[in-house]
Design an enzyme around this catalytic site. Sequence first.
Site, short mmCIF file in Angstrom:
data_model
loop_
_atom_site.label_atom_id
_atom_site.label_comp_id
_atom_site.label_asym_id
_atom_site.label_seq_id
_atom_site.Cartn_x
_atom_site.Cartn_y
_atom_site.Cartn_z
N CYS A 88 0.83 -1.21 0.00
CA CYS A 88 0.00 0.00 0.00
C CYS A 88 0.87 1.26 0.00
O CYS A 88 1.33 1.68 -1.05
CB CYS A 88 -1.00 -0.02 1.15
SG CYS A 88 -2.42 1.08 0.88
N HIS A 177 -4.18 -4.88 0.30
CA HIS A 177 -3.58 -5.40 1.54
C HIS A 177 -3.63 -6.93 1.54
O HIS A 177 -4.65 -7.51 1.93
CB HIS A 177 -4.31 -4.84 2.75
CG HIS A 177 -3.94 -3.44 3.09
ND1 HIS A 177 -3.39 -3.08 4.30
CD2 HIS A 177 -4.02 -2.31 2.36
CE1 HIS A 177 -3.15 -1.78 4.31
NE2 HIS A 177 -3.54 -1.29 3.14
N GLU A 179 -2.36 -8.91 3.57
CA GLU A 179 -2.43 -9.43 4.94
C GLU A 179 -3.84 -9.41 5.51
O GLU A 179 -4.09 -9.92 6.61
CB GLU A 179 -1.49 -8.64 5.86
CG GLU A 179 -2.01 -7.28 6.33
CD GLU A 179 -1.96 -6.17 5.27
OE1 GLU A 179 -2.35 -5.04 5.60
OE2 GLU A 179 -1.54 -6.44 4.13
#
EC number: 2.6.1.85
Length: 718
Positions: A88, A177, A179
């Site tokens: 990001c 993202h 994660e």
Amino acid sequence: MSEISNRLQILLIDCYDSYTFNLYDLLYKASENACVIVVHWDKMSPDLWEDILQFDAIVVGPGPGHPAEYSSILNRIWQLNIPVMGICLGFQSLALYHGATIERMPNLPWHGRVSSVTTSKTFIFDGISAVKGMRYHSLYANKIPIDSLQILAQSDEDNIVMSIKATKFPHFGILYHPESVGSSKSLKIFKNFLSLADTPNIQCVNSFSKSANGFSHNLNRYDISPAAFILKSGSPSLQIHSVEIPWVEPLALADCIQKSGNPICFLDSAKKPGRYSILGILTGPLARIIHYEKATNTTEIRICKDNSFVRINNDLWSTVADFMNQHKAIKPDTNLPFYGGIMGIIGYECSDLSTKSVSNASFPLDFQQTTVDAELAFVDRSFVFDLEIKKLFVQTLTPLNETCSEWWGELLASTCNTKLDNLSCLHSFDGKQNFGLVQSFPKKEVYCESVKACQEHLLAGDSYEMCLTDTTFVSAPPELSDFEMYMRARSLNPATFAGFVRLNHFTLLCCSPERFLQFRDDRCLFSPIKGTLKREGHMSLEEARKKLLNEKDMGELNMIIDLIRNDLHQLAKKNSVHVPELYSVEEHSNVYSLLSNIYGRIESPITAWDVLSKSFPPGSMTGAPKLRSVRMLEPLEQHGRGIYSGTLGYWDVTGSAEFNVIIRSAFKYKADDYWRIGAGGAVTILSSPEGEYEEMVLKANSILPAFVNLKNKKRSCK
């Protein structure tokens, strides 16, 4: 080489984001031989730069703001010829370094929304043609120079570049993202990335001695990964005496005891699925009251039996951790949630994230002090009510090998001289009794302007979500006691995590439906609420579910789920954090709520208090990233939140804990002749100012009718 020297050494750069430790967990899942250290981007010292080539790979995490704010540091990363992954903000920094422009999204930002992403099936996407990517970004990379950057992935919905690779160095960027709990195939992506670094950095691997965890001794000192407050657990110093006595209604007993005017902590499971209610009193020889003044960073521990005290120049978190390490007991065979220990409140400002304090620094911390940032009781005498099977247990803490007197018999005989099941306070509130007045209510135009200010921050990339609140000030009818006011509120809005608490500096009437944290044995649970729908007509739970599962409410909850996962990953056992069901809908007396449950495993010496401190204040009341959001909200909110948005609960001497989020509540400080009611909502890019104001009014109205006749237009909160 030895096994330790072969372990991958990975530097994870934290840009003060609330998702960094989700990446930390993902890195460990992607490589069993990884050793990850975390550093703040602006704390990379000259010594660290000298050691930088010890790392086999670097990950630049997400963060708020424009990547140009970070260029003085991150541009040096992009000059290194070692594998680097930017997520990001890290993606944007890589693109900016190579000459792309970083601009606001042409339409609305993507915050907490999942996108379909098509990949090039090369490099980090080897073997992957498409993914689902959770997007949290207001900015994107435009005018990407194809001579220095290769595009690896784009979004299907709006054709935004989602991943890039530098042509000359093993540097990668991903805009979404990976994660996040909502992203797919992220483990494979990171395994592909770490395969580039699978051979330890031959430039320096033999130049430094490794410690047992795989890092050189030089690198260990940079790591900011949190540790437990107490690294060596103390031995039990207390014993628990638990006796079953004949059933008494918890509300009746609480009312009898509170009439003495003494401090009381009543955690009231006023609605299922709550099973236990807990009543703590401070009449025993071990009872203490602990209160904290953030303005002077002073914690006071006062002995209830003789009013003596000690003042400690240290923060609440460390002081209570040390105190409880000296006041532990072995859990008995009975399976009750509480046997004695800490009960009380921690106010919203009681963390380093907030620059505010509701305590008054111009006065010493004593009984004349009108406000404190936190106040807790160490309870050595308590009642636990099992509401499901109608059993009542009385608990006493004593030093080891001391006998326990039957103190409760004298207490019940002296205070409960009225038939317990026939008290007036148990009668339902029908709305026809006396009322107080609204002293001050948030002005619509001011609140709407604050919503717009929040959205400007969101557009600029400074936050994904900001939980804006305001305060209503209201008086109560003078002829009614505080407990009678609690009974009014409880009758109107029964809740699983309700409570009536009166300590030296405050009184709280709490009707919260939201759990913050529960800790049992080694299992930790968070249950954030995001998304509120007013109950109207004959709306069914399924109809409410369909309405709440909309893009805005799911986006709000997605952001907080990932934030809490991050908080848990800081201390939880590796690979233990999980979210079995992303979205659930709960039914309350006035509203429906959208929530989720996040679980993790915690191992000794880490305690519930450690987890609470690292996750406080509740993410559902701040927004994300947490630090930047809290700081930006402060000038927009006219009043300090104080007890509202903080937490009420207990930490037991055997290690168990449960804390709520203080919402749907009213409180007053010692010198106040009015009550404070906080309310608000999560502002996202999809919010409307008028809609946010109406949501704030709806939440305030869950507690206001106990004080004010809303049918009287002159007294209406609108």
